[in-house]
Design a protein around this motif. Structure first.
Motif, PDB file in Angstrom:
ATOM      1  N   THR A  51       0.829  -1.205   0.000  1.00 28.82           N
ATOM      2  CA  THR A  51       0.000   0.000   0.000  1.00 28.82           C
ATOM      3  C   THR A  51       0.863   1.254   0.000  1.00 28.82           C
ATOM      4  N   THR A  52       1.945   1.227   0.761  1.00 31.41           N
ATOM      5  CA  THR A  52       2.863   2.363   0.799  1.00 31.41           C
ATOM      6  C   THR A  52       3.487   2.605  -0.562  1.00 31.41           C
ATOM      7  N   VAL A  53       3.935   1.533  -1.202  1.00 34.76           N
ATOM      8  CA  VAL A  53       4.558   1.666  -2.523  1.00 34.76           C
ATOM      9  C   VAL A  53       3.566   2.199  -3.547  1.00 34.76           C
ATOM     10  N   LEU A  54       2.338   1.667  -3.518  1.00 31.75           N
ATOM     11  CA  LEU A  54       1.330   2.121  -4.465  1.00 31.75           C
ATOM     12  C   LEU A  54       0.980   3.590  -4.255  1.00 31.75           C
ATOM     13  N   LEU A  55       0.913   4.018  -3.008  1.00 30.17           N
ATOM     14  CA  LEU A  55       0.581   5.405  -2.729  1.00 30.17           C
ATOM     15  C   LEU A  55       1.705   6.351  -3.134  1.00 30.17           C
ATOM     16  N   VAL A  56       2.916   6.000  -2.753  1.00 34.52           N
ATOM     17  CA  VAL A  56       4.050   6.916  -2.966  1.00 34.52           C
ATOM     18  C   VAL A  56       4.558   6.843  -4.407  1.00 34.52           C
ATOM     19  N   ALA A  57       5.059   5.664  -4.785  1.00 38.21           N
ATOM     20  CA  ALA A  57       5.619   5.523  -6.133  1.00 38.21           C
ATOM     21  C   ALA A  57       4.529   5.524  -7.198  1.00 38.21           C
ATOM     22  N   GLY A  58       3.398   4.879  -6.908  1.00 39.36           N
ATOM     23  CA  GLY A  58       2.330   4.792  -7.897  1.00 39.36           C
ATOM     24  C   GLY A  58       1.756   6.149  -8.258  1.00 39.36           C
ATOM     25  N   ILE A  59       1.453   6.980  -7.262  1.00 39.68           N
ATOM     26  CA  ILE A  59       0.889   8.295  -7.540  1.00 39.68           C
ATOM     27  C   ILE A  59       1.909   9.166  -8.267  1.00 39.68           C
ATOM     28  N   GLY A  60       3.173   9.098  -7.846  1.00 38.38           N
ATOM     29  CA  GLY A  60       4.204   9.876  -8.519  1.00 38.38           C
ATOM     30  C   GLY A  60       4.361   9.474  -9.982  1.00 38.38           C
ATOM     31  N   ALA A  61       4.387   8.176 -10.235  1.00 41.25           N
ATOM     32  CA  ALA A  61       4.550   7.692 -11.608  1.00 41.25           C
ATOM     33  C   ALA A  61       3.338   8.048 -12.463  1.00 41.25           C
ATOM     34  N   LEU A  62       2.142   7.895 -11.896  1.00 37.56           N
ATOM     35  CA  LEU A  62       0.933   8.203 -12.659  1.00 37.56           C
ATOM     36  C   LEU A  62       0.846   9.690 -12.988  1.00 37.56           C
ATOM     37  N   ALA A  63       1.229  10.532 -12.038  1.00 34.55           N
ATOM     38  CA  ALA A  63       1.220  11.973 -12.292  1.00 34.55           C
ATOM     39  C   ALA A  63       2.206  12.333 -13.403  1.00 34.55           C
ATOM     40  N   LEU A  64       3.377  11.706 -13.389  1.00 36.50           N
ATOM     41  CA  LEU A  64       4.372  11.977 -14.431  1.00 36.50           C
ATOM     42  C   LEU A  64       3.861  11.550 -15.804  1.00 36.50           C
ATOM     43  N   VAL A  65       3.262  10.384 -15.872  1.00 36.02           N
ATOM     44  CA  VAL A  65       2.737   9.891 -17.152  1.00 36.02           C
ATOM     45  C   VAL A  65       1.644  10.822 -17.679  1.00 36.02           C
ATOM     46  N   MET A  66       0.770  11.281 -16.799  1.00 37.06           N
ATOM     47  CA  MET A  66      -0.310  12.162 -17.239  1.00 37.06           C
ATOM     48  C   MET A  66       0.224  13.502 -17.723  1.00 37.06           C
ATOM     49  N   LEU A  67       1.233  14.025 -17.051  1.00 39.17           N
ATOM     50  CA  LEU A  67       1.815  15.300 -17.481  1.00 39.17           C
ATOM     51  C   LEU A  67       2.510  15.166 -18.829  1.00 39.17           C
ATOM     52  N   LEU A  68       3.233  14.074 -19.012  1.00 39.64           N
ATOM     53  CA  LEU A  68       3.908  13.858 -20.294  1.00 39.64           C
ATOM     54  C   LEU A  68       2.904  13.661 -21.418  1.00 39.64           C
ATOM     55  N   ALA A  69       1.813  12.922 -21.125  1.00 34.64           N
ATOM     56  CA  ALA A  69       0.783  12.714 -22.133  1.00 34.64           C
ATOM     57  C   ALA A  69       0.086  14.020 -22.482  1.00 34.64           C
ATOM     58  N   ALA A  70      -0.153  14.861 -21.467  1.00 25.62           N
ATOM     59  CA  ALA A  70      -0.784  16.154 -21.722  1.00 25.62           C
ATOM     60  C   ALA A  70       0.130  17.050 -22.548  1.00 25.62           C
ATOM     61  N   ALA A  71       1.430  16.991 -22.277  1.00 29.33           N
ATOM     62  CA  ALA A  71       2.392  17.799 -23.036  1.00 29.33           C
ATOM     63  C   ALA A  71       2.467  17.369 -24.493  1.00 29.33           C
ATOM     64  N   SER A  72       2.189  16.080 -24.740  1.00 25.87           N
ATOM     65  CA  SER A  72       2.227  15.576 -26.116  1.00 25.87           C
ATOM     66  C   SER A  72       0.911  15.818 -26.854  1.00 25.87           C
ATOM     67  N   GLY A  73      -0.086  16.379 -26.157  1.00 22.83           N
ATOM     68  CA  GLY A  73      -1.355  16.703 -26.797  1.00 22.83           C
ATOM     69  C   GLY A  73      -2.369  15.579 -26.808  1.00 22.83           C
ATOM     70  N   GLU A  74      -2.227  14.594 -25.932  1.00 22.95           N
ATOM     71  CA  GLU A  74      -3.191  13.501 -25.858  1.00 22.95           C
ATOM     72  C   GLU A  74      -4.544  14.042 -25.419  1.00 22.95           C
ATOM     73  N   GLU A  75      -5.548  13.905 -26.282  1.00 22.13           N
ATOM     74  CA  GLU A  75      -6.837  14.531 -26.031  1.00 22.13           C
ATOM     75  C   GLU A  75      -7.569  13.924 -24.836  1.00 22.13           C
ATOM     76  N   GLN A  76      -7.505  12.612 -24.673  1.00 20.80           N
ATOM     77  CA  GLN A  76      -8.209  11.981 -23.558  1.00 20.80           C
ATOM     78  C   GLN A  76      -7.644  12.429 -22.219  1.00 20.80           C
ATOM     79  N   VAL A  77      -6.324  12.520 -22.151  1.00 23.15           N
ATOM     80  CA  VAL A  77      -5.689  12.968 -20.906  1.00 23.15           C
ATOM     81  C   VAL A  77      -6.020  14.433 -20.647  1.00 23.15           C
TER      82      VAL A  77
END
Length: 280
Positions: A51-77
């Motif tokens: 649970t700790t890993v999912l909260l800490v590393a998981g949220i950080g990784a997901l936020a990074l992926v969403m920001l990169l996808a938004a920067a690339s112009g992904e419409e769904q994101v």
């Protein structure tokens, strides 16, 4: 036979084999020992570690992926991010992290509490607790204290991960004033942990993990409905997420009501443990 030998009115003498009555324990007898044992359980638990890993590393990784996808112009994101899609620097990063944490954090904390209290029934170890020189109320309070300490550790770790991520993306030099945005992350994490405490009470009453998880899902549903009904600012279960995402929409007085949730349900949980019976 002598008269002395036939007397039957003399009280029986206590023998070495006579059972002794166990003195009732004080309400919170052995609290220190309970905290130490529960801390060892949490440290050795795979559930708490994952649970700790999912909260800490998981949220950080997901936020990074969403920001990169938004920067690339992904419409769904971009559609999912909404107003955050065009927000640069720390404000955009923290905003994405807060959106993810508002829902995922509450669910994770509810699962952790359900395991902490429900595992004793699921694993059949609750019967052994009745033979310990530690009151069951102290055991319940010890579980809650260890959970509180763990949630603070998660808040600090997640904030550190987001800070490293932001500096790695160059926000430290381009948006130094935005570093203050990071403060909202640990506050939201701790407040989310507080409003998940009802799961401990339900897991105790239901004597298992699933009732506590169901209660957590119910809290999330109530929070979503209250937010849509525009009354969430004054609902303790909703105020933390609304404040973190849009601080100006939630009065400071509304956040003061949040500690009432862990206080009320913490007392109910401790009281339920003090009255546990091995009848089923």
């Amino acid at each position: 036979m002598s008269p002395r030998a036939t007397r039957t009115d003399a009280p029986p003498r206590a023998t070495a084999h006579a059972p002794r009555r166990r003195r009732p324990l004080a309400p919170f007898a052995g609290l220190g020992a309970a905290v130490a044992v529960e801390a060892r359980k949490a440290t050795a638990s795979r559930v708490m570690a994952s649970t700790t890993v999912l909260l800490v590393a998981g949220i950080g990784a997901l936020a990074l992926v969403m920001l990169l996808a938004a920067a690339s112009g992904e419409e769904q994101v971009l559609a999912k991010l909404g107003p955050l899609a065009g927000v640069p620097g720390w404000a955009g990063l923290v905003g994405v992290v807060l959106q993810i944490t508002a829902a995922a954090g509450l669910l994770a904390f509810g699962v952790a509490l359900s395991w902490t209290f429900g595992r004793e029934f699921a694993d059949g170890t609750v019967a052994a607790l009745f033979g310990l020189p530690v009151s069951r109320a102290a055991i319940a309070l010890g579980k809650l204290l260890v959970y509180a300490a763990w949630s603070v550790g998660v808040a600090v770790a997640l904030t550190a991960v987001v800070a490293v991520l932001g500096f790695a993306m160059g926000f430290g030099t381009t948006d130094a004033a935005g570093v203050g945005e990071l403060v909202r992350i640990p506050v939201l994490v701790v407040l989310s942990a507080l409003i998940a405490v009802p799961a401990a009470w339900v897991a105790t009453l239901g004597r298992g993990l699933l009732p506590g998880i169901a209660a957590t899902i119910a809290i999330i549903v109530v929070a979503q409905v209250s937010a849509l009904a525009d009354v969430g600012a004054w609902v303790p279960l909703v105020a933390p997420a609304l404040w973190a995402i849009a601080p100006g929409t939630v009065p400071a007085a509304a956040l003061v009501t949040v500690p009432s949730v862990p206080l009320v349900f913490g007392v109910l949980t401790t009281w339920a443990w003090s009255r546990l019976q091995l009848d089923r």
